[in-house]
Design a protein around this motif. Structure first.
Motif, PDB file in Angstrom:
ATOM      1  N   ASN A 123      -5.115   4.819   0.739  1.00  0.00           N
ATOM      2  CA  ASN A 123      -4.518   6.000   0.024  1.00  0.00           C
ATOM      3  C   ASN A 123      -4.123   6.938   0.258  1.00  0.00           C
ATOM      4  O   ASN A 123      -3.755   8.098  -0.122  1.00  0.00           O
ATOM      5  N   ARG A 124      -5.142   7.862   1.946  1.00  0.00           N
ATOM      6  CA  ARG A 124      -5.366   9.156   1.602  1.00  0.00           C
ATOM      7  C   ARG A 124      -3.507   8.767   3.326  1.00  0.00           C
ATOM      8  O   ARG A 124      -4.244   7.653   4.130  1.00  0.00           O
ATOM      9  N   PRO A 125      -3.090   9.892   3.677  1.00  0.00           N
ATOM     10  CA  PRO A 125      -2.079   9.371   4.877  1.00  0.00           C
ATOM     11  C   PRO A 125      -2.677   9.943   5.736  1.00  0.00           C
ATOM     12  O   PRO A 125      -3.873  10.593   6.260  1.00  0.00           O
ATOM     13  N   SER A 126      -2.108   9.633   7.356  1.00  0.00           N
ATOM     14  CA  SER A 126      -3.175   9.490   8.404  1.00  0.00           C
ATOM     15  C   SER A 126      -1.729   9.932   9.853  1.00  0.00           C
ATOM     16  O   SER A 126      -1.012  10.028   9.442  1.00  0.00           O
ATOM     17  N   THR A 127      -2.735   9.887  10.823  1.00  0.00           N
ATOM     18  CA  THR A 127      -1.732  10.058  11.752  1.00  0.00           C
ATOM     19  C   THR A 127      -0.628   9.035  11.575  1.00  0.00           C
ATOM     20  O   THR A 127       0.794   9.512  12.473  1.00  0.00           O
ATOM     21  N   LEU A 128      -0.459   7.717  11.887  1.00  0.00           N
ATOM     22  CA  LEU A 128       0.279   6.531  12.423  1.00  0.00           C
ATOM     23  C   LEU A 128       1.572   7.614  10.940  1.00  0.00           C
ATOM     24  O   LEU A 128       2.212   7.138  11.336  1.00  0.00           O
ATOM     25  N   ASP A 129       0.365   7.337   9.662  1.00  0.00           N
ATOM     26  CA  ASP A 129       1.799   7.655   8.637  1.00  0.00           C
ATOM     27  C   ASP A 129       3.108   9.309   9.206  1.00  0.00           C
ATOM     28  O   ASP A 129       3.729   8.671   9.293  1.00  0.00           O
ATOM     29  N   ALA A 130       2.049  10.145   9.504  1.00  0.00           N
ATOM     30  CA  ALA A 130       3.372  10.335  10.329  1.00  0.00           C
ATOM     31  C   ALA A 130       4.648  10.068  11.359  1.00  0.00           C
ATOM     32  O   ALA A 130       5.241  10.699  11.196  1.00  0.00           O
ATOM     33  N   GLU A 146      21.627   0.342   7.472  1.00  0.00           N
ATOM     34  CA  GLU A 146      21.337  -0.412   6.435  1.00  0.00           C
ATOM     35  C   GLU A 146      20.798  -1.945   6.868  1.00  0.00           C
ATOM     36  O   GLU A 146      19.469  -2.209   5.191  1.00  0.00           O
ATOM     37  N   HIS A 147      20.570  -1.547   7.480  1.00  0.00           N
ATOM     38  CA  HIS A 147      18.991  -2.943   7.793  1.00  0.00           C
ATOM     39  C   HIS A 147      17.364  -1.923   7.328  1.00  0.00           C
ATOM     40  O   HIS A 147      16.814  -2.885   6.479  1.00  0.00           O
ATOM     41  N   LEU A 148      17.028  -1.006   7.059  1.00  0.00           N
ATOM     42  CA  LEU A 148      15.972   0.074   6.995  1.00  0.00           C
ATOM     43  C   LEU A 148      16.100  -0.811   5.440  1.00  0.00           C
ATOM     44  O   LEU A 148      14.669   0.499   5.039  1.00  0.00           O
ATOM     45  N   LYS A 149      17.734  -0.082   4.602  1.00  0.00           N
ATOM     46  CA  LYS A 149      17.180  -0.173   3.015  1.00  0.00           C
ATOM     47  C   LYS A 149      17.464  -1.384   2.348  1.00  0.00           C
ATOM     48  O   LYS A 149      16.564  -1.413   1.747  1.00  0.00           O
ATOM     49  N   GLN A 150      16.703  -2.339   3.153  1.00  0.00           N
ATOM     50  CA  GLN A 150      16.852  -3.523   3.225  1.00  0.00           C
ATOM     51  C   GLN A 150      15.406  -3.804   2.844  1.00  0.00           C
ATOM     52  O   GLN A 150      14.621  -4.859   1.940  1.00  0.00           O
ATOM     53  N   LEU A 151      14.918  -2.836   3.650  1.00  0.00           N
ATOM     54  CA  LEU A 151      13.435  -2.828   3.478  1.00  0.00           C
ATOM     55  C   LEU A 151      12.539  -2.060   2.450  1.00  0.00           C
ATOM     56  O   LEU A 151      12.433  -0.875   3.045  1.00  0.00           O
ATOM     57  N   PRO A 152      12.511  -1.908   1.167  1.00  0.00           N
ATOM     58  CA  PRO A 152      11.959  -1.145   0.268  1.00  0.00           C
ATOM     59  C   PRO A 152      10.879  -0.351   0.027  1.00  0.00           C
ATOM     60  O   PRO A 152      11.363   0.938  -0.627  1.00  0.00           O
ATOM     61  N   ASN A 153       9.802  -1.547   1.086  1.00  0.00           N
ATOM     62  CA  ASN A 153       8.489  -0.211   1.045  1.00  0.00           C
ATOM     63  C   ASN A 153       8.739   0.548   2.186  1.00  0.00           C
ATOM     64  O   ASN A 153       7.999   1.368   1.401  1.00  0.00           O
ATOM     65  N   LEU A 154       9.908   0.477   3.110  1.00  0.00           N
ATOM     66  CA  LEU A 154       9.256   1.599   3.500  1.00  0.00           C
ATOM     67  C   LEU A 154      10.191   2.398   3.082  1.00  0.00           C
ATOM     68  O   LEU A 154      10.089   4.071   3.336  1.00  0.00           O
ATOM     69  N   CYS A 155      11.370   2.903   2.663  1.00  0.00           N
ATOM     70  CA  CYS A 155      12.240   3.223   2.372  1.00  0.00           C
ATOM     71  C   CYS A 155      11.513   4.150   0.728  1.00  0.00           C
ATOM     72  O   CYS A 155      11.757   6.016   1.027  1.00  0.00           O
ATOM     73  N   ARG A 156      10.420   3.706   0.130  1.00  0.00           N
ATOM     74  CA  ARG A 156       9.258   4.090  -1.135  1.00  0.00           C
ATOM     75  C   ARG A 156       8.876   5.291  -0.226  1.00  0.00           C
ATOM     76  O   ARG A 156       8.038   6.046  -0.794  1.00  0.00           O
ATOM     77  N   PHE A 157       8.304   4.399   0.702  1.00  0.00           N
ATOM     78  CA  PHE A 157       6.548   5.295   2.056  1.00  0.00           C
ATOM     79  C   PHE A 157       7.455   6.571   2.287  1.00  0.00           C
ATOM     80  O   PHE A 157       7.196   7.803   2.088  1.00  0.00           O
ATOM     81  N   CYS A 158       8.547   6.400   2.815  1.00  0.00           N
ATOM     82  CA  CYS A 158       9.886   7.684   3.035  1.00  0.00           C
ATOM     83  C   CYS A 158       9.786   8.944   1.997  1.00  0.00           C
ATOM     84  O   CYS A 158       9.323   9.711   1.459  1.00  0.00           O
ATOM     85  N   SER A 193       0.778  -1.011   0.187  1.00  0.00           N
ATOM     86  CA  SER A 193      -0.255  -0.265  -0.160  1.00  0.00           C
ATOM     87  C   SER A 193       0.136   1.240  -0.075  1.00  0.00           C
ATOM     88  O   SER A 193       1.734   0.852   0.557  1.00  0.00           O
ATOM     89  N   GLN A 194       0.338   2.307  -0.391  1.00  0.00           N
ATOM     90  CA  GLN A 194       0.883   3.803  -0.277  1.00  0.00           C
ATOM     91  C   GLN A 194       1.079   4.335   1.278  1.00  0.00           C
ATOM     92  O   GLN A 194       2.473   4.464   1.502  1.00  0.00           O
TER      93      GLN A 194
END
Lengths: 284, 244
Positions: free
Chosen positions: B185-192, B213-225, B179-180
């Protein structure tokens, strides 16, 4: 965990240690102990509750409860869940990855808000400290040891509260946090019997026919442990339990688990979860 | 009331979180750098000033924005609102200690990145004293909440908090999936909140980078940021400083 450990079956003489039930144990420890007892009942693993004045000092992590199984000693719900899982029993195996993440998040919510609020009430609220905590905590020991132990623990807890930013909170703010937590739990539970209603193997007889079984998870055990204890412990005022009573589905949840897992399991006087002096049973 | 550890913990993650929330909900928010922390009413930053009202503390600021009808959670169901609270508790328990450690306790990171950056934004002579104080408070908080039997040495505590943080990042990644945002599709408090914790970790260039480095191995979280940074902040961070 090595395979040899996993191969050993659950012994008959497994024991759970906590402080003395009637004179010594405090709200937060009682809640933690009840949560572990509920979890083990849900896994169908027999354990007898042993009350010792020095349970806290015997524990490998300094926290109660701890269980003594074979020649292993494990304390606190998290490690106990892992330990039981290594022995082949799990309540959350049927959950998918997203549900497991959600379950862990809600368990942190309970620890973060409910447990911390209980600790705040019993160690930082002056009235409760004077009238209940100081009298109970060191009660098995002679003066002046009882007072020294109590003040030492109070200092330790207050330092921790300061570090996480709770020392500056007023009692009203803490109760508001409890309310917010209960509201979240109530909304998550909704009208379901448990927090996760994954159907599992086996059938059960309900409404005059056989239906798939729905089992609780460790989250249900944790929430039950805290809410039941809050509802049935007499404190200096009813403010804390009133916050939980606002949510009828949470009361029904506690009653359901009490009926299903604790009624009729009282074999000896030390293992009853529902009979405590100066405490009320939910069913009345 | 003196500034204490809550200010410290919040300072690392709060400003990005509040700015993100404001952008999500459409609240017009101007960020003014306060040079002198003593001028904030109770010494706490960040503070929100709206007409005649002054509010400090992130939770109260979020509540204020909501009451003014800048509500990023308008379309969430009650259950999703409850999930938000639970995930925030998870972040604070499992991710925050490692974040504090990476920024304020890990010696190389602190000396080469955090301290100079922080000191450059506060006036002399506070800059001589405050960073050290915050570093000590971070260590204090970590030790008081996470150390204890059976973890006896600082190395063991550090190992445990990084293990917990990595597990927390894995859980977030599983929850986010493809998910985005965390709820549709809309950001909320948790996304913030998640953005507030992850963005500094993701973007700041540290010498010691195990969690990054661990974070960079999780592509969906990097894409999120990256998505939030490019949609709501329209900034490309180039010099390794926190996005402001």
């Amino acid at each position: 965990m090595c395979k040899a450990l996993a191969a050993e079956p659950w012994p008959e003489n497994a024991a759970l240690y906590q402080q003395l039930k009637d004179e010594q144990i405090l709200l937060s420890d009682n809640a933690s102990s009840l949560a572990v007892q509920a979890f083990l009942q849900m896994c169908n693993l027999p354990v007898r509750v042993v009350c010792r004045a020095n349970a806290e000092y015997m524990s490998p992590s300094g926290k109660v409860p701890f269980i003594h199984v074979g020649n292993q000693v494990v304390s606190e719900l998290g490690p106990i869940v892992q330990f039981v899982k290594a022995k082949g029993h799990s309540l959350s195996d049927g959950l998918d990855e997203v549900q497991k993440a959600e379950m862990k998040a809600y368990m942190e919510l309970v620890n973060n808000m409910l447990l911390t609020a209980e600790l705040y009430l019993q160690w930082c609220d002056d009235v409760t400290v004077e009238e209940i905590t100081h009298l109970r905590y060191g009660s098995p020991y002679p003066w002046p040891l009882n007072r020294i132990l109590s003040y030492q623990k109070q200092w330790e807890i207050r330092r921790k509260m300061k570090a996480i930013g709770w020392a500056g909170k007023s009692l009203e703010q803490v109760l508001e946090d409890v309310d917010q937590c209960c509201q979240a739990l109530s909304q998550r539970l909704g009208t379901q019997p448990y927090f996760f209603n994954k159907q599992c193997k086996g059938l059960t007889f309900q409404y005059r026919r056989l239906v798939p079984k729905i089992r609780p998870t460790e989250l249900d055990a944790l929430v039950f442990g805290h809410l039941f204890t809050i509802l049935t412990t007499q404190l200096t005022s009813d403010e804390l339990s009133e916050k939980v009573k606002n949510y009828s589905n949470l009361i029904a949840f506690c009653r359901r688990i009490e009926q299903q897992y604790f009624e009729g399991h009282d074999k000896d006087s030390s293992s009853s979860a529902t009979s405590r002096s100066a405490k009320r049973s939910l069913l009345r | 009331r003196p500034r204490g550890p809550p200010f410290l913990a919040e300072a690392t993650a709060t400003l990005p979180r509040l700015q993100a929330y404001a952008k999500f909900s459409g609240a017009p928010l101007t960020v003014n750098a306060i040079n002198n922390c003593w001028r904030a009413p109770k010494g706490e930053v960040p503070i929100l000033i709206s007409e005649d009202t002054v509010i400090s503390q992130p939770a109260k600021i979020l509540n204020f924005l909501r009451k003014q009808k800048y509500n990023a959670d308008y379309e969430l169901s009650a259950k999703q609102g409850a999930d938000t609270l639970a995930y925030i508790a998870l972040l604070e328990e499992k991710l925050l200690p490692a974040l504090l450690h990476t920024f304020w306790v890990e010696a190389e990171n602190y000396c080469s990145v955090t301290k100079p950056w922080f000191a450059s934004r506060i006036p002399f002579p506070l800059s001589l004293y405050l960073p050290g104080k915050m570093s000590r408070e971070a260590l204090n908080r970590i030790l008081l909440t996470r150390a204890g039997p059976p973890l006896y040495s600082l190395t063991e505590v550090e190992a445990q908090i990084y293990r917990d943080a990595k597990e927390c990042l894995n859980l977030l990644s599983k929850r986010l999936g493809t998910s985005q945002f965390f709820f549709g599709n809309r950001p909320s408090t948790l996304d913030a909140f998640v953005f507030g914790f992850l963005a500094p970790l993701y973007k700041v260039c540290f010498p010691r980078v195990q969690l990054q480095e661990h974070l960079k191995q999780l592509p969906n979280l990097c894409r999120f940021c990256d998505d939030i940074l490019s949609c709501y902040f329209r900034l490309a961070v180039s010099d390794g400083r926190q996005p402001s």
